[in-house]
Design a protein around this motif. Structure first.
Motif, PDB file in Angstrom:
ATOM      1  N   TYR A   1       0.872  -1.182   0.000  1.00  0.00           N
ATOM      2  CA  TYR A   1       0.000   0.000   0.000  1.00  0.00           C
ATOM      3  C   TYR A   1       0.902   1.222   0.000  1.00  0.00           C
ATOM      4  N   LEU A   2       0.659   2.122  -0.970  1.00  0.00           N
ATOM      5  CA  LEU A   2       1.518   3.291  -1.146  1.00  0.00           C
ATOM      6  C   LEU A   2       0.754   4.596  -0.939  1.00  0.00           C
ATOM      7  N   ILE A   3       1.464   5.627  -0.454  1.00  0.00           N
ATOM      8  CA  ILE A   3       0.940   6.993  -0.512  1.00  0.00           C
ATOM      9  C   ILE A   3       1.199   7.464  -1.944  1.00  0.00           C
ATOM     10  N   HIS A   4       0.138   7.802  -2.673  1.00  0.00           N
ATOM     11  CA  HIS A   4       0.262   8.043  -4.112  1.00  0.00           C
ATOM     12  C   HIS A   4       1.068   9.300  -4.453  1.00  0.00           C
ATOM     13  N   TYR A   5       0.971  10.316  -3.586  1.00  0.00           N
ATOM     14  CA  TYR A   5       1.588  11.605  -3.918  1.00  0.00           C
ATOM     15  C   TYR A   5       1.808  12.389  -2.627  1.00  0.00           C
ATOM     16  N   PRO A   6       2.920  13.129  -2.506  1.00  0.00           N
ATOM     17  CA  PRO A   6       3.196  13.833  -1.254  1.00  0.00           C
ATOM     18  C   PRO A   6       2.314  15.066  -1.017  1.00  0.00           C
ATOM     19  N   GLY A   7       1.552  15.474  -2.029  1.00  0.00           N
ATOM     20  CA  GLY A   7       0.676  16.631  -1.909  1.00  0.00           C
ATOM     21  C   GLY A   7      -0.790  16.236  -1.937  1.00  0.00           C
ATOM     22  N   THR A   8      -1.652  17.243  -1.904  1.00  0.00           N
ATOM     23  CA  THR A   8      -3.095  16.997  -1.971  1.00  0.00           C
ATOM     24  C   THR A   8      -3.747  18.020  -2.879  1.00  0.00           C
ATOM     25  N   TYR A   9      -4.863  17.639  -3.486  1.00  0.00           N
ATOM     26  CA  TYR A   9      -5.645  18.585  -4.270  1.00  0.00           C
ATOM     27  C   TYR A   9      -6.872  19.027  -3.470  1.00  0.00           C
ATOM     28  N   SER A  10      -6.971  18.543  -2.224  1.00  0.00           N
ATOM     29  CA  SER A  10      -8.055  18.958  -1.331  1.00  0.00           C
ATOM     30  C   SER A  10      -7.558  20.115  -0.473  1.00  0.00           C
ATOM     31  N   GLU A  11      -8.496  20.760   0.212  1.00  0.00           N
ATOM     32  CA  GLU A  11      -8.118  21.862   1.100  1.00  0.00           C
ATOM     33  C   GLU A  11      -7.440  21.286   2.342  1.00  0.00           C
TER      34      GLU A  11
ATOM     35  N   MET B   1       0.849  20.345   5.051  1.00  0.00           N
ATOM     36  CA  MET B   1       0.964  19.162   4.197  1.00  0.00           C
ATOM     37  C   MET B   1       1.899  18.152   4.849  1.00  0.00           C
ATOM     38  N   SER B   2       2.922  18.656   5.500  1.00  0.00           N
ATOM     39  CA  SER B   2       3.880  17.787   6.188  1.00  0.00           C
ATOM     40  C   SER B   2       3.201  16.975   7.290  1.00  0.00           C
ATOM     41  N   SER B   3       2.343  17.621   8.089  1.00  0.00           N
ATOM     42  CA  SER B   3       1.668  16.900   9.175  1.00  0.00           C
ATOM     43  C   SER B   3       0.652  15.907   8.616  1.00  0.00           C
ATOM     44  N   LEU B   4       0.003  16.260   7.493  1.00  0.00           N
ATOM     45  CA  LEU B   4      -0.938  15.335   6.858  1.00  0.00           C
ATOM     46  C   LEU B   4      -0.221  14.081   6.352  1.00  0.00           C
ATOM     47  N   ARG B   5       0.937  14.288   5.728  1.00  0.00           N
ATOM     48  CA  ARG B   5       1.735  13.137   5.253  1.00  0.00           C
ATOM     49  C   ARG B   5       2.108  12.220   6.412  1.00  0.00           C
ATOM     50  N   SER B   6       2.512  12.850   7.514  1.00  0.00           N
ATOM     51  CA  SER B   6       2.914  12.086   8.701  1.00  0.00           C
ATOM     52  C   SER B   6       1.754  11.255   9.236  1.00  0.00           C
ATOM     53  N   GLN B   7       0.565  11.851   9.278  1.00  0.00           N
ATOM     54  CA  GLN B   7      -0.622  11.127   9.757  1.00  0.00           C
ATOM     55  C   GLN B   7      -0.959   9.961   8.825  1.00  0.00           C
ATOM     56  N   THR B   8      -0.853  10.222   7.524  1.00  0.00           N
ATOM     57  CA  THR B   8      -1.146   9.179   6.535  1.00  0.00           C
ATOM     58  C   THR B   8      -0.186   8.003   6.729  1.00  0.00           C
TER      59      THR B   8
END
Length: 289
Positions: free
Chosen positions: A112-122, A129-136
């Protein structure tokens, strides 16, 4: 060095991944069954998809049928899917995984992969974005701990994103899936991943329409070896230490893409390496903070 459809390499957690897999990005729903069925019947055991591709259900249906027909056993397969750009965050990622698992009709995933380090959502207020990546990533670690997935990794991560992850993770990613071809020879990223025990997996190996496939250097090596330009490009990536996941809906191409039992000379590997233009045909993660 000769690869066959049965060749594997070992990931940093000890499990093995087939070096050649079937990519399914932008494959129409009507063609997915034909593509997956043809691949598995020809010996492919590695299938790559993503929630973003909107084809997990059709892939799941086809795999279920093939298992029922006795063409393959579940434990022989290596199935990868990915958390979408809109699915970042701990709870979102856990939910996304469950949705993908149900669509694929599987009891567990192989990767299972994180598809992309960014997001197109708010990005939620108070988050980065860094904290979201960490949570993911924490969600992926939980899925791994719970035995729901055999390995976890990332996709489209630049060195900065990998460095951030390796500084904070409990479980190291096994893989980084990125665009990689002679026009985008990401040597620094490749070396970084090798030095950290992370397998680099190439997507877009045959991208750019006919641009790379008709590149004079590729055609020259192709003629010399009596192999197709596509075979040369895939073998080049493998000889650089990558896993490849070419896609095709044509059974003859599916076969050709896996028939890589030849070796490109070091001299010709260097010629291909030197075609680099830092040219991308897909996502560019370098500006994602």
């Amino acid at each position: 060095m000769s690869e066959s459809i049965k060749s594997t390499i070992q990931l940093n957690n000890g499990i093995k991944i087939p070096v050649i897999g079937l990519g399914t990005y932008l494959t129409d729903d009507s063609d997915i069954e034909k593509s997956v069925r043809s691949a598995i019947e020809q010996g492919y055991r590695h299938i790559d998809t993503a929630s973003y591709y909107k084809n997990e259900k059709k892939i799941g249906d086809t795999i279920k049928e093939l298992i029922k027909e006795g063409k393959v056993k579940r434990e022989e397969l290596f199935i990868t899917t990915k958390v979408g750009t809109w699915q970042h965050g701990y709870e979102n990622a856990l939910k996304a995984f469950q949705e993908s698992l149900e669509k694929l009709q599987l009891d567990y995933l192989d990767c299972y992969l994180i598809h992309y380090p960014g997001t197109y959502s708010e990005i939620p207020k108070g988050e980065s974005m860094s904290s979201l990546r960490s949570q993911t990533w924490k969600a992926l670690e939980k899925l791994y701990d719970d035995g729901k997935v055999r390995s976890i990794g990332v996709s489209n991560y630049a060195i900065s994103h990998l460095h951030e992850l390796l500084s904070n993770c409990r479980i190291k990613p096994v893989m980084n899936q990125v665009e990689f071809h002679p026009y985008l020879f990401q040597e620094e990223l490749l070396n970084y991943c090798k030095s950290n025990g992370i397998v680099l997996e190439a997507y877009g190996s045959l991208s750019g329409g006919n641009e790379i496939l008709t590149e004079p250097v590729v055609l020259e090596i192709s003629k010399q070896l009596s192999k197709s330009p596509a075979q040369v490009l895939l073998k080049w990536a493998i000889q650089n230490g990558l896993v490849v996941i070419p896609k095709s809906i044509k059974p003859e191409r599916v076969y050709e893409n896996s028939n890589l039992d030849f070796t490109i000379s070091n001299e010709d590997i260097q010629k291909l390496n030197h075609l680099n233009k830092n040219k991308r045909f897909y996502w560019d993660p370098s500006n994602v903070n």
